[in-house]
Design an enzyme around this catalytic site. Structure first.
Site, PDB file in Angstrom:
ATOM      1  CD  GLU A   9       8.211  -2.486  -2.023  1.00 45.17           C
ATOM      2  OE1 GLU A   9       7.332  -1.598  -2.357  1.00 45.17           O
ATOM      3  OE2 GLU A   9       8.939  -2.810  -1.007  1.00 45.17           O
ATOM      4  CG  ASP A  82       5.390  -0.209  -1.152  1.00 47.00           C
ATOM      5  OD1 ASP A  82       6.664   0.381  -1.006  1.00 47.00           O
ATOM      6  OD2 ASP A  82       5.304  -0.068  -2.411  1.00 47.00           O
ATOM      7  CG  ASP A  84       0.262  -1.257   0.192  1.00 49.82           C
ATOM      8  OD1 ASP A  84       0.995  -2.382   0.311  1.00 49.82           O
ATOM      9  OD2 ASP A  84       0.435  -0.649  -0.952  1.00 49.82           O
ATOM     10  CD  GLU A  86      -1.852  -6.452  -3.257  1.00 46.78           C
ATOM     11  OE1 GLU A  86      -1.205  -7.329  -3.558  1.00 46.78           O
ATOM     12  OE2 GLU A  86      -2.981  -6.309  -3.250  1.00 46.78           O
ATOM     13  CE1 TYR A 325       3.580   2.638  -0.937  1.00 50.49           C
ATOM     14  CE2 TYR A 325       1.572   2.740   0.421  1.00 50.49           C
ATOM     15  CZ  TYR A 325       2.516   2.248  -0.406  1.00 50.49           C
ATOM     16  OH  TYR A 325       2.072   1.010  -1.110  1.00 50.49           O
ATOM     17  NE  ARG A 327      -0.169   1.449  -5.008  1.00 47.28           N
ATOM     18  CZ  ARG A 327       1.247   1.284  -5.290  1.00 47.28           C
ATOM     19  NH1 ARG A 327       2.182   1.180  -4.432  1.00 47.28           N
ATOM     20  NH2 ARG A 327       1.559   0.929  -6.559  1.00 47.28           N
ATOM     21  CG  HIS A 371      -0.380   5.248   4.723  1.00 49.60           C
ATOM     22  ND1 HIS A 371       0.350   4.574   5.201  1.00 49.60           N
ATOM     23  CD2 HIS A 371      -1.230   4.356   3.890  1.00 49.60           C
ATOM     24  CE1 HIS A 371       0.390   3.015   4.984  1.00 49.60           C
ATOM     25  NE2 HIS A 371      -0.633   2.935   4.349  1.00 49.60           N
TER      26      HIS A 371
END
Length: 789
Positions: A9, A82, A84, A86, A325, A327, A371
């Site tokens: 992204e 990513d 997650d 989103e 990462y 988040r 994660h």
């Protein structure tokens, strides 16, 4: 020949990954989301199980077309946004676009619009590529290649959890916000989670304003034993109970009863205390600590962390992802990383700082362990090695992450703590003194966690206590009574608000940054010296929402919705079911609110005051700058006035404050008024004359000699600029103070505030470096030069 396409992204992430892959790979970026609900309408079919209508985001069609064209020309596509919710949504939408394009291509070939595919390459075009999902938890060569070796399918549950959240937010935002537009003013918004955060701020403000300080006293004795040094001890017991010293008279009575009596050291307790390291960073803790130690907003922290994760150019080494990462709610660290950290500790700090086994931290209940914690991705890249390639703030954040990760695997700090229990007043009074000595710094050699609010120093805490014996009679060098007052609960900082949201289960760490930004951009709250206060607009909006949507904007209800979204993510609940349970009562509440919500915009509350110009009744109205008094004779009479409410609720007129200034247009006296962008000077003959001026701060512009005046930006931030704007565009964010620099004689200093160092005065002259710290009680600042050693 290219046989595979990797889709991420971020262009930065794409550039970093290209470095690790061979010539057979293309890497393209979606540049964020490519499809979303339409902006101009609700985009959710309430009659068909909340079916969403998605459209390509404005400006993304070209990006999407290029990605689809590249995808149908290769054998394999790896979707790597990513890891997650989103990111899963981006992957899902890209996958759908590729499948539709491939299907359309197959139909075209069936109709004879193109020749039959020949060979393996063209077979892929005809039938469509194999599409996989891959997860990059860190952007390093090893991690990227390992992820490509273990592709998986798109996680439908994770996508549906994101879909449910997006639709939830749309249902609330697009149906409650128009109510606020109609009842208060245009441009307002009501976010499902944002409004709950505002409620928490408003409730804290109400508690601060309602707080009544309570007086209390303490008694401290200054004592000395057979060997120095002197030390302080605090009264902890009086006549067998905890002392209740609520006023000076009671306190003096106790002091009088103790004065002149022997102080005897009855008991000495010595013990070793340990202080353990804190776990490595999760998202919320990183945001809190960056706010405390670096003064960063949550938004800035996440922006910098994203760049560190996606890759930084390190000279000849090229782009490297420096952290995992960012988040995550998990404190887990991989075995490989633990081994690297332990080796580093042994080499840098010595075997004494290395625990026998790796320290394993426990996640909170319900936290997903997909994660790792936020940590450096490569431990052979210490902060000092990468500092030349990083911006200052990015370096500071990387340094923070590095130190926390290393300290989390180090031995505890050790203290020797000594406690003296002392009797006085013939045995009716007991005093206590404590002292601690750090005997081994352990993890503190690298890192120590910050705190949200500095606690008051304990008056009986001593740096160290003398080596005395039990039974000694101590000499008293004075008994001091100290008056105190209880303090109101502190207003929230970004760090403490993030902590509050996290503890109450409101939102998710990935949303905290946008929550903080939104409540300020909507002018619902402001930050003064780093602490949130609701604006008049924020209080009105919060009041209306809480009155009319008591469940939807309830803290407990919002936390429960987060749990239900987690259930969707884990496949324990269908997303439509979760939305239906929310929307049925919400729709009923919304219908009532449309009828019952107070119409602030059109509301006119009569007062006892008469218009000074025409004698008509003055009423309270709501404008874009808050409440004000207006004449009921409008539009014939346009008289207005500001007011304040007393504690009893009485309306008191705020007289226009005359100033020693004349209107630049008609030379009539000017008065101070309040507007959208703060206070300003206006002609007293308004509306006949509309002359205005900014309020001077008593400092002249160094460029043209005009007065520097205070203004407020569209987002509510105060700044200072030349009163001759637009002819002169000189401006400052920091308040100018009419005190010449004692070092370089510059005509004024700047008042700066930071959470870390408080208020200071600094010279704006480049190269001077004069800094003066301002003590709250001090009569004059203590000067320090940045250029001194």
């Amino acid at each position: 020949m290219t046989s595979a396409l990797v889709i991420v992204e971020s262009p930065t992430k794409a550039n970093t990954i290209k470095k690790y892959l061979g010539a057979g790979f293309q890497v393209k970026a979606t540049v964020g989301h490519i499809r979303d609900l339409p902006k101009s309408e609700l985009g959710v079919d309430l009659e068909k199980d909340f079916a969403p209508t998605f459209e390509t985001i404005k400006g993304k069609k070209k990006v999407m077309d290029e990605i689809v064209e590249a995808a149908i020309a290769v054998e394999t596509v790896y979707l790597a946004p990513d890891p997650d919710r989103e990111g899963e949504a981006i992957a899902w939408h890209v996958d759908e676009a590729i499948r539709k394009a491939a299907k359309k291509g197959r139909k075209s070939k069936t109709k004879g619009e193109a020749a039959p595919a020949k060979g393996k390459k063209k077979a892929a075009v005809a039938s469509g590529p194999q599409v996989y999902r891959v997860l990059f938890h860190e952007i390093t060569a090893t991690a990227v290649k390992a992820a490509l070796q273990s592709p998986q399918a798109i996680d439908q549950n994770l996508y549906e959890a994101q879909l449910a959240r997006r639709i939830l937010d749309r249902l609330v935002g697009y149906q409650v916000s128009p109510l606020l537009w109609d009842k208060v003013k245009r441009g307002l918004s009501a976010g499902r989670v944002q409004s709950v955060a505002l409620r928490i701020i408003c409730e804290r403000e109400a508690a601060v304003r309602a707080f009544v300080p309570q007086e209390y006293w303490s008694i401290v004795a200054h004592l000395e034993g057979s060997v120095p040094p002197r030390f302080e001890s605090k009264l902890i017991e009086w006549q067998g109970k905890k002392p209740e010293l609520g006023d000076g008279t009671t306190t003096q009575t106790v002091v009088g009863a103790i004065q002149g009596t022997p102080f005897t050291l009855e008991k000495i307790v010595k013990q070793e205390r340990k202080r353990n390291a804190t776990a490595p960073f999760i998202t919320s803790k990183l945001q809190q600590e960056a706010a405390r130690k670096l003064g960063f907003s949550a938004k800035k922290t996440m922006m910098l962390a994203q760049r560190l994760y996606e890759g930084i150019e390190l000279g000849e080494e090229g782009p490297v992802g420096l952290i995992t990462y960012m988040r995550t709610d998990s404190v887990r660290v991989s075995d490989t990383a633990l081994a690297a950290i332990r080796e580093l500790i042994a080499v840098r700090y010595g075997a004494g700082y290395l625990p026998p086994e790796p320290i394993q931290y426990r996640n909170k209940k319900g936290v997903q362990d997909a994660h790792e914690a936020i940590r450096p991705s490569l431990f052979d890249h210490p902060p000092e090695r990468v500092k030349p390639f990083l911006e200052d703030d990015m370096y500071r954040l990387y340094d923070l992450i590095w130190k926390r990760s290393v300290a989390a695997q180090m031995m505890p700090a050790r203290y020797d703590q000594t406690t003296f229990d002392i009797s006085a007043g013939g045995g009716v009074a007991k005093f206590r003194a404590t002292g601690s000595v750090l005997t081994f710094d352990g993890f503190m050699a690298v890192y120590l966690e910050g705190s949200d609010d500095a606690a008051e120093a304990d008056e009986d805490e001593n740096p160290t206590l003398p080596l005395l014996q039990e039974g000694e009679v101590l000499r008293c060098h004075g008994i001091d009574p100290h008056q105190h007052f209880t303090q109101p609960p502190p207003r929230f900082t970004e760090a403490s608000l993030v902590k509050e949201l996290e503890e109450r289960g409101i939102g998710r760490p990935s949303t905290y940054a946008s929550i903080m930004s939104n409540i300020q951009e909507r002018e619902y709250a402001t930050r003064l010296q780093g602490r949130f206060s609701p604006t008049d607009l924020g209080r009105i909006v919060n009041q209306l929402l809480v009155e009319n949507f008591p469940d939807i904007f309830d803290v407990g209800f919002t936390a429960k919705m987060e749990e239900e979204l987690d259930d969707v993510e884990e496949g324990r609940r269908p997303w439509v079911s979760a939305l239906r349970d929310f929307y049925t009562p919400f729709a009923e509440t919304l219908a009532r609110a449309k009828v019952q919500m107070k119409d602030i915009k059109r509301q006119e509350i009569p007062t006892e005051h008469s218009c000074p110009k025409c004698g008509n009744t003055m009423v309270i109205k709501w404008g874009r700058n808050g409440e004000f008094l207006a004449c009921t004779g409008y539009p014939e009479c346009r008289s207005t006035a500001e007011f304040r409410r007393t504690e009893a609720g009485t309306i008191v007129l705020q007289a226009e404050e005359p100033v020693n200034e004349l209107c630049p247009q008609c030379q009539a006296p000017m008065v101070r008024k309040r507007g959208r962008f703060g206070s300003f000077l206006a002609c007293s003959r308004y509306p006949e004359c509309k002359g205005t001026k900014g309020i001077s701060v008593g400092v002249q512009c160094p460029l043209d000699g005009g007065d520097l005046v205070q203004k407020r930006s569209r987002r509510g931030k105060v700044f200072y600029s030349c009163g001759n704007y637009p002819n002169c565009k000189y401006a400052l964010w920091d308040k100018p103070i009419a005190t010449p620099c004692p070092q370089c004689k510059h005509p004024f200093l700047l008042e700066k505030y930071s959470k870390k160092s408080g208020v200071s005065l600094r010279c704006p002259q480049e190269g001077c470096g004069y800094v003066a710290s301002v003590e709250p009680e001090a009569a004059a600042p203590v000067a320090v030069s940045e250029n001194s050693a």
